[in-house]
Design a protein around this motif. Structure first.
Motif, PDB file in Angstrom:
ATOM      1  N   ILE A 194       0.843  -1.188   0.000  1.00  0.00           N
ATOM      2  CA  ILE A 194       0.000   0.000   0.000  1.00  0.00           C
ATOM      3  C   ILE A 194       0.882   1.241   0.000  1.00  0.00           C
ATOM      4  O   ILE A 194       2.040   1.193   0.398  1.00  0.00           O
ATOM      5  CB  ILE A 194      -0.955   0.025   1.212  1.00  0.00           C
ATOM      6  N   HIS A 195       0.304   2.352  -0.424  1.00  0.00           N
ATOM      7  CA  HIS A 195       1.029   3.621  -0.401  1.00  0.00           C
ATOM      8  C   HIS A 195       1.131   4.146   1.024  1.00  0.00           C
ATOM      9  O   HIS A 195       2.191   4.585   1.466  1.00  0.00           O
ATOM     10  CB  HIS A 195       0.320   4.642  -1.292  1.00  0.00           C
ATOM     11  N   ALA A 196       0.009   4.144   1.741  1.00  0.00           N
ATOM     12  CA  ALA A 196      -0.082   4.477   3.169  1.00  0.00           C
ATOM     13  C   ALA A 196       0.008   5.966   3.479  1.00  0.00           C
ATOM     14  O   ALA A 196      -0.083   6.346   4.647  1.00  0.00           O
ATOM     15  CB  ALA A 196       0.966   3.709   3.990  1.00  0.00           C
ATOM     16  N   ASP A 197       0.160   6.821   2.467  1.00  0.00           N
ATOM     17  CA  ASP A 197       0.301   8.270   2.723  1.00  0.00           C
ATOM     18  C   ASP A 197      -0.212   9.067   1.521  1.00  0.00           C
ATOM     19  O   ASP A 197       0.336  10.104   1.185  1.00  0.00           O
ATOM     20  CB  ASP A 197       1.774   8.594   2.986  1.00  0.00           C
ATOM     21  N   LEU A 198      -1.285   8.574   0.884  1.00  0.00           N
ATOM     22  CA  LEU A 198      -1.716   9.159  -0.388  1.00  0.00           C
ATOM     23  C   LEU A 198      -2.632  10.357  -0.147  1.00  0.00           C
ATOM     24  O   LEU A 198      -3.824  10.330  -0.431  1.00  0.00           O
ATOM     25  CB  LEU A 198      -2.402   8.108  -1.260  1.00  0.00           C
ATOM     26  N   PHE A 199      -2.034  11.428   0.378  1.00  0.00           N
ATOM     27  CA  PHE A 199      -2.743  12.672   0.607  1.00  0.00           C
ATOM     28  C   PHE A 199      -2.800  13.491  -0.686  1.00  0.00           C
ATOM     29  O   PHE A 199      -2.187  13.147  -1.696  1.00  0.00           O
ATOM     30  CB  PHE A 199      -2.047  13.482   1.694  1.00  0.00           C
ATOM     31  N   ARG A 200      -3.511  14.608  -0.606  1.00  0.00           N
ATOM     32  CA  ARG A 200      -3.668  15.484  -1.775  1.00  0.00           C
ATOM     33  C   ARG A 200      -2.332  15.945  -2.340  1.00  0.00           C
ATOM     34  O   ARG A 200      -2.209  16.158  -3.552  1.00  0.00           O
ATOM     35  CB  ARG A 200      -4.504  16.706  -1.391  1.00  0.00           C
ATOM     36  N   ASP A 201      -1.335  16.134  -1.470  1.00  0.00           N
ATOM     37  CA  ASP A 201      -0.047  16.627  -1.952  1.00  0.00           C
ATOM     38  C   ASP A 201       0.864  15.525  -2.455  1.00  0.00           C
ATOM     39  O   ASP A 201       2.020  15.789  -2.806  1.00  0.00           O
ATOM     40  CB  ASP A 201       0.663  17.445  -0.867  1.00  0.00           C
ATOM     41  N   ASN A 202       0.372  14.279  -2.526  1.00  0.00           N
ATOM     42  CA  ASN A 202       1.152  13.183  -3.097  1.00  0.00           C
ATOM     43  C   ASN A 202       0.547  12.660  -4.396  1.00  0.00           C
ATOM     44  O   ASN A 202       0.862  11.550  -4.843  1.00  0.00           O
ATOM     45  CB  ASN A 202       1.294  12.039  -2.090  1.00  0.00           C
ATOM     46  N   VAL A 203      -0.329  13.465  -4.989  1.00  0.00           N
ATOM     47  CA  VAL A 203      -0.955  13.144  -6.268  1.00  0.00           C
ATOM     48  C   VAL A 203      -0.830  14.356  -7.174  1.00  0.00           C
ATOM     49  O   VAL A 203      -0.967  15.492  -6.718  1.00  0.00           O
ATOM     50  CB  VAL A 203      -2.438  12.754  -6.092  1.00  0.00           C
ATOM     51  N   MET A 204      -0.574  14.109  -8.448  1.00  0.00           N
ATOM     52  CA  MET A 204      -0.422  15.199  -9.409  1.00  0.00           C
ATOM     53  C   MET A 204      -1.504  15.135 -10.475  1.00  0.00           C
ATOM     54  O   MET A 204      -1.884  14.046 -10.928  1.00  0.00           O
ATOM     55  CB  MET A 204       0.959  15.130 -10.069  1.00  0.00           C
ATOM     56  N   PHE A 205      -1.970  16.325 -10.890  1.00  0.00           N
ATOM     57  CA  PHE A 205      -2.932  16.465 -11.974  1.00  0.00           C
ATOM     58  C   PHE A 205      -2.402  17.500 -12.963  1.00  0.00           C
ATOM     59  O   PHE A 205      -1.667  18.408 -12.585  1.00  0.00           O
ATOM     60  CB  PHE A 205      -4.284  16.965 -11.451  1.00  0.00           C
TER      61      PHE A 205
END
Length: 331
Positions: A194-205
């Motif tokens: 699992i990623h375990a830390d997939l907050f908004r600042d760990n995803v890019m658009f």
């Protein structure tokens, strides 16, 4: 991603030379985050600009790091949008810079979406499920290092800094999660990397088709990853992507979209639906504990910005007071 270790241009260029990535044109420390040292690295090769991220690992050891780096490589090679580590001619992806273990990966396109709506949650939910399925045949094993064993270790160190109501909440919730983890139903939850830390600042658009619409370009910062229940990973996401940041309240319509998108790729079992409220509490506890630890037992860092632990205290209290089920009547 604070700067704990300074890297000189000469040190960065030496790694770029080893990987044949080009001539350094810019080296800039990244101030967000609290675990590793990160730099944006721009360089030129064949007349073109190339952008990378250089990470120096401050806590993880050279023995632990292959799990994270090979996982990113494994997922990228299976079409999951994550940064793939660069390898040298021997296939090695872990190096040493300024006396620390280090790796260099592609910099993802786009930016963060810090005010997500259902459209963003739909994309993240479906991609999270794809990531879980893609990791099923990943051969390396490592526990979630910020899971229950870590909570048991650090909570006694944190308790002296808390007032009486906070201490009581922390102790009672830890006991609840210990009991949950010992249950037979929990033991049979589907699990894997699992990623375990997939907050908004760990995803890019980045901008996509249609006015105001954005396309997910990737997940990054896998350095809290580990083997745990997939449901915990989903709960971590719901507690960030689908909440009111002012009070920790779950925005149920957005959460329903997120779970529906996830289930369009990997349907949840009946046990997962039943235990989702408990795992939402576990995910809130995990980040309350880590933020308390980082606030009261900090390390020095030239760009360190500690997160406020009161946010996840509010989230935890909300999840206890108002349990949420993705299904109205989970069987």
């Amino acid at each position: 991603m604070a700067v704990f270790t300074e890297v000189s241009p000469e040190q960065a260029q030496a790694l770029l030379n080893h990987l044949q990535l080009g001539e350094l044109s810019s080296l800039r420390g990244i101030g967000a985050g609290i675990e590793n040292t990160n730099y944006f690295v721009d360089c030129t090769r064949d007349g073109h600009l190339h952008r990378y991220v250089l990470t120096l690992f401050e806590r993880l050891t050279a023995q632990q790091l292959p799990f994270y780096l090979r996982l990113m490589q494994h997922l990228a090679q299976r079409g999951v949008p994550v940064p793939e580590p660069y390898a040298d001619t021997t296939g090695e992806i872990l190096f040493e810079v300024a006396g620390k273990p280090a790796a260099i990966v592609d910099r993802l396109h786009g930016g963060h979406q810090m005010a997500p709506d259902a459209f963003h949650c739909n994309q993240v939910g479906a991609t999270l499920a794809r990531m879980h399925l893609a990791g099923r045949d990943y051969p390396l094993q490592q526990p979630n290092l910020r899971g229950l064993a870590w909570w048991n270790e650090v909570v006694p160190q944190i308790l002296p800094f808390l007032d009486a109501p906070q201490a009581e909440l922390l102790k009672s919730e830890l006991a609840y999660q210990q009991q949950l983890a010992a249950s037979a139903e929990y033991a049979h939850l589907p699990s894997g990397p699992i990623h375990a830390d997939l907050f908004r600042d760990n995803v890019m658009f980045e901008p996509g088709e249609g006015p105001g619409r954005e396309r997910l370009t990737g997940f990054f910062d896998f350095y809290f990853a580990g083997c745990d229940t997939w449901l915990f990973d989903l709960a971590v996401c719901l507690n960030d992507w689908c909440i009111d940041l002012t009070d920790g309240r779950l925005i149920e319509d957005r959460a329903a979209v997120f779970v529906t998108a996830y289930e369009s790729v990997r349907p949840l079992s009946g046990a997962e639906h039943r235990l989702l409220p408990a795992l939402l509490r576990a995910a809130a506890l995990r980040f309350w504990v880590s933020r308390l630890y980082d606030l009261h037992l900090p390390r020095d860092a030239s760009l360190l910005k500690a997160h406020d632990p009161r946010h996840f205290e509010r989230v935890l209290r909300e999840r206890i007071a108002k349990p949420w089920h993705a299904m109205k009547d989970p069987a």
